[in-house]
Design a protein around this motif. Structure first.
Motif, short mmCIF file in Angstrom:
data_model
loop_
_atom_site.label_atom_id
_atom_site.label_comp_id
_atom_site.label_asym_id
_atom_site.label_seq_id
_atom_site.Cartn_x
_atom_site.Cartn_y
_atom_site.Cartn_z
N SER A 92 1.23 -1.18 0.12
CA SER A 92 -0.01 -0.06 0.02
C SER A 92 0.82 1.45 0.18
O SER A 92 2.15 1.09 0.33
N ARG A 93 0.25 2.38 -0.17
CA ARG A 93 0.80 3.64 0.02
C ARG A 93 0.16 4.64 1.10
O ARG A 93 -1.12 4.54 0.92
N SER A 94 0.55 5.49 1.68
CA SER A 94 0.11 6.13 2.52
C SER A 94 0.70 7.58 2.41
O SER A 94 1.96 7.72 2.23
N VAL A 95 -0.14 8.52 2.90
CA VAL A 95 0.25 10.03 3.04
C VAL A 95 -0.40 10.27 4.27
O VAL A 95 -1.49 10.43 4.53
N LEU A 96 0.72 11.00 4.95
CA LEU A 96 0.15 11.66 6.30
C LEU A 96 0.31 13.44 6.30
O LEU A 96 1.42 13.84 5.53
N VAL A 97 -0.61 14.06 6.34
CA VAL A 97 -0.69 15.58 6.37
C VAL A 97 -0.82 16.15 7.60
O VAL A 97 -1.78 15.80 8.34
N ARG A 98 0.06 17.02 8.06
CA ARG A 98 -0.29 17.71 9.40
C ARG A 98 -0.51 19.14 9.16
O ARG A 98 -0.11 19.70 8.11
N GLY A 99 -1.39 20.05 9.67
CA GLY A 99 -1.75 21.49 9.58
C GLY A 99 -2.60 21.93 10.42
O GLY A 99 -3.27 21.12 11.16
N LYS A 100 -3.25 23.26 10.15
CA LYS A 100 -4.35 23.68 11.02
C LYS A 100 -5.46 23.91 9.94
O LYS A 100 -5.47 24.24 8.89
N VAL A 101 -6.60 23.57 10.69
CA VAL A 101 -8.01 23.46 9.77
C VAL A 101 -8.49 25.06 10.41
O VAL A 101 -8.55 25.34 11.25
N ALA A 102 -9.14 25.58 9.39
CA ALA A 102 -9.80 26.67 9.55
C ALA A 102 -11.34 26.80 8.62
O ALA A 102 -11.33 25.92 7.36
N ALA A 103 -12.23 27.22 9.37
CA ALA A 103 -13.33 27.18 8.76
C ALA A 103 -13.78 28.36 7.58
O ALA A 103 -13.09 29.06 7.61
N ILE A 104 -14.15 27.90 6.71
CA ILE A 104 -14.59 28.67 5.59
C ILE A 104 -16.06 29.05 5.72
O ILE A 104 -17.06 28.27 5.74
N THR A 105 -16.35 30.43 5.65
CA THR A 105 -17.62 30.81 6.25
C THR A 105 -18.25 31.78 5.03
O THR A 105 -19.50 31.75 4.96
N ASP A 106 -17.36 32.05 3.94
CA ASP A 106 -17.92 33.09 2.95
C ASP A 106 -18.82 32.02 2.18
O ASP A 106 -18.33 30.89 1.57
N PRO A 107 -20.13 32.29 1.78
CA PRO A 107 -21.11 31.23 1.16
C PRO A 107 -20.42 30.79 -0.23
O PRO A 107 -20.67 29.90 -0.44
N ALA A 108 -19.74 31.69 -0.97
CA ALA A 108 -19.48 31.49 -2.51
C ALA A 108 -18.08 30.61 -2.30
O ALA A 108 -18.00 29.60 -3.14
N GLU A 109 -17.18 30.71 -1.35
CA GLU A 109 -16.08 29.67 -1.00
C GLU A 109 -16.44 28.53 -0.29
O GLU A 109 -15.99 27.41 -0.87
N LYS A 110 -17.38 28.54 0.27
CA LYS A 110 -18.04 27.34 0.70
C LYS A 110 -18.68 26.40 -0.39
O LYS A 110 -18.43 25.35 -0.65
N ARG A 111 -19.34 26.97 -1.33
CA ARG A 111 -19.81 26.38 -2.41
C ARG A 111 -18.84 25.90 -3.42
O ARG A 111 -18.93 24.76 -3.83
N ARG A 112 -17.67 26.60 -3.80
CA ARG A 112 -16.68 26.36 -4.46
C ARG A 112 -16.02 25.07 -3.81
O ARG A 112 -15.69 23.95 -4.60
N VAL A 133 -25.93 24.70 1.40
CA VAL A 133 -24.71 25.16 1.59
C VAL A 133 -24.48 25.86 3.06
O VAL A 133 -23.73 25.85 3.88
N ARG A 134 -25.62 26.43 3.44
CA ARG A 134 -25.63 27.10 4.72
C ARG A 134 -25.59 26.03 5.92
O ARG A 134 -25.22 26.28 7.15
N GLY A 135 -26.28 24.98 5.53
CA GLY A 135 -26.47 23.90 6.66
C GLY A 135 -25.19 22.87 7.02
O GLY A 135 -25.45 22.28 7.80
N VAL A 136 -23.99 23.38 6.18
CA VAL A 136 -23.07 22.49 6.30
C VAL A 136 -21.93 23.37 6.91
O VAL A 136 -21.92 24.34 6.48
N ARG A 137 -20.66 22.72 7.51
CA ARG A 137 -19.56 23.33 7.93
C ARG A 137 -18.50 22.92 6.77
O ARG A 137 -18.42 21.84 6.31
N VAL A 138 -17.54 24.10 6.39
CA VAL A 138 -16.60 23.56 5.33
C VAL A 138 -15.40 24.01 6.06
O VAL A 138 -15.23 25.03 6.57
N TRP A 139 -14.32 23.21 5.84
CA TRP A 139 -12.92 23.60 6.27
C TRP A 139 -12.01 23.58 5.41
O TRP A 139 -12.12 22.73 4.54
N CYS A 140 -10.90 24.39 5.58
CA CYS A 140 -9.67 24.22 4.88
C CYS A 140 -8.46 23.82 5.62
O CYS A 140 -8.26 24.48 6.56
N MET A 141 -7.76 22.61 5.33
CA MET A 141 -6.54 22.46 6.04
C MET A 141 -5.28 22.66 5.23
O MET A 141 -5.21 22.09 4.09
#
Length: 158
Positions: A92-112, A133-141
């Protein structure tokens, strides 16, 4: 069997893009690990995630943004000598990513971001209601550290 460190960015992204989900690792209030599967999309060194509007992972992400994501593709049983148990491995192959997660609140960016996540699974033309779109949380790490390995490699594959 050998483990190989993957350093080629294209090979690392290939592993990530082949995975139908990732595992999000957080630490809870008692210092215990909390790991959950998540759908995702990867673009420009950012892994997009989405979740319900509330729940344990939302609370943990709001309390502390540091996280770890793990991706793993493949699950092929391989061996050097069929009769020797210690020569077996899981290729198998694996990837491990570490970082900080930030919430995306702008509706257009959430949709994208939600569309990127959907495109990870289908190329169908899809619509999303504003309510959805309003009913979910979207995050960027943002990927701050990436390590990757290839496991179960025979000497001839090195």
């Amino acid at each position: 069997m050998k483990t190989i460190k993957l350093t080629d960015r294209a090979a690392i992204e290939e592993v990530v893009k082949r995975c139908p989900y990732c595992m999000l690792g957080l630490v809870d209030q008692e210092g215990l690990p909390y790991v959950v599967p998540m759908n995702f999309a990867w673009e420009d060194n950012c892994i997009y995630l989405h979740s319900g509007a509330e729940g344990k992972k939302v609370g943990l992400l709001e309390a502390g943004p540091v996280a770890c994501l793990t991706f793993c593709d493949g699950a092929e049983l391989v061996w050097m000598h069929r009769e020797m148990a210690c020569s077996y491995s899981m290729k198998s192959r694996s990837v491990l990513v570490r970082g900080k997660v930030a919430a995306i609140t702008d509706p257009a960016e959430k949709r994208r971001a939600l569309m990127l996540i959907m495109r990870h699974f289908t190329q169908e033309e899809l619509r999303m209601s504003d309510v959805a779109v309003r009913g979910v949380r979207v995050w960027c790490m943002k990927a701050e550290e990436i390590t990757a390995r290839s496991f179960g490699n025979r000497p001839s594959e090195m």
